[in-house]
Design an enzyme around this catalytic site. Sequence first.
Site, PDB file in Angstrom:
ATOM      1  N   GLU A 257      34.750  57.846 -21.641  1.00  0.00           N
ATOM      2  CA  GLU A 257      33.892  58.001 -20.457  1.00  0.00           C
ATOM      3  C   GLU A 257      34.660  58.332 -19.284  1.00  0.00           C
ATOM      4  O   GLU A 257      36.060  58.530 -19.346  1.00  0.00           O
ATOM      5  CB  GLU A 257      33.014  57.077 -20.140  1.00  0.00           C
ATOM      6  CG  GLU A 257      33.699  55.607 -19.908  1.00  0.00           C
ATOM      7  CD  GLU A 257      32.851  54.462 -19.522  1.00  0.00           C
ATOM      8  OE1 GLU A 257      31.593  54.384 -19.731  1.00  0.00           O
ATOM      9  OE2 GLU A 257      33.441  53.456 -19.083  1.00  0.00           O
TER      10      GLU A 257
ATOM     11  N   ASP B 276      35.403  53.305 -11.140  1.00  0.00           N
ATOM     12  CA  ASP B 276      35.156  54.804 -11.395  1.00  0.00           C
ATOM     13  C   ASP B 276      35.680  55.577 -10.285  1.00  0.00           C
ATOM     14  O   ASP B 276      34.888  56.558  -9.977  1.00  0.00           O
ATOM     15  CB  ASP B 276      33.538  55.152 -11.552  1.00  0.00           C
ATOM     16  CG  ASP B 276      33.203  54.013 -12.999  1.00  0.00           C
ATOM     17  OD1 ASP B 276      33.762  54.055 -13.840  1.00  0.00           O
ATOM     18  OD2 ASP B 276      32.217  53.646 -12.690  1.00  0.00           O
TER      19      ASP B 276
END
Length: 302
Positions: free
Chosen positions: A242, A18
């Site tokens: 996401e 991420d």
Amino acid sequence: MKKQVFNPYLPLDTYIPDGEPHVFGDRIYIYGSHDKEGGDDFCLLDYECWSAPVNDLSDWRCEGIIYQAKQCPHYSEVRQDLYAPDVVQGNDGRYYLYYDLSGRGNHGFDGPISVAVCDTPAGQFEYYGDVRCSNGEPLLKYIPFDPAVLNDNGRIYLSYGWGFVMDTNAPIVKHIMPYVMRGIFNKSVKEIKGENPLSIMGENVVELEDDMLTVKGEPKRILPAINNAPKGTEYRKHCFYEGASLRKFGDLYYFIYSSQVNHELCYATSEYPDRDFTYRGVIISNGDAYSRQTIKNIINPK
């Protein structure tokens, strides 16, 4: 002699997914989740930051742990995993870290989005507060997950959201999914159905006040998840899943995200930060473990 630009730049026992790169001053800083080697779940470790000079991306250094889960007042036995964060420099010159303190089971997607602050990009951040509505209640509309932040010439925009990788409107799952989502998102079936036609899933943007916590108005949907993307469109093939990242280059806003294909980063652009995003394509794809056809086969096995 020029130095080799090592790839990967992290030690082989360090896992920071991420990743959000930001240039502050003359260094680039990488913020992200922190997985544990051999761990049995995601994001088990505290936030660790890495940085390098912008003119020498072979010279990386570990800035150490910049924020610990136990610093957050929401820390508990079931809520102690720091998910995908982002950092922005506020108009006061300080650095604000936006994050979710999540957990397993039914404690992963129900918010709130919390904020920590520091005087330097990679110092010791301290808990600052939770993103909230004007009435002081935490912002819980839709799915408060995977925050991304942008300082657009003094205006602060927060984007957030999440989506399934399967179509919850498919005939085989349509009637049971609100009850499944009730357990995942800690919302009542009435709340989940009441969000229609937008659905609780998808990517949203809201502007923040100068306090970096209070939202201005209602969140606006900018990208659909697979259950509400128009059929036949590129968004249907590469729906938001996401990993939000909101950026601006020149006069154009870029939204980068992980799609429901699950192994690709896609992007969309707009002349506005909170509407009219157009799908532009895949930035990178690194496999086909969860291809669209694979998902179809799972939902509708022959």
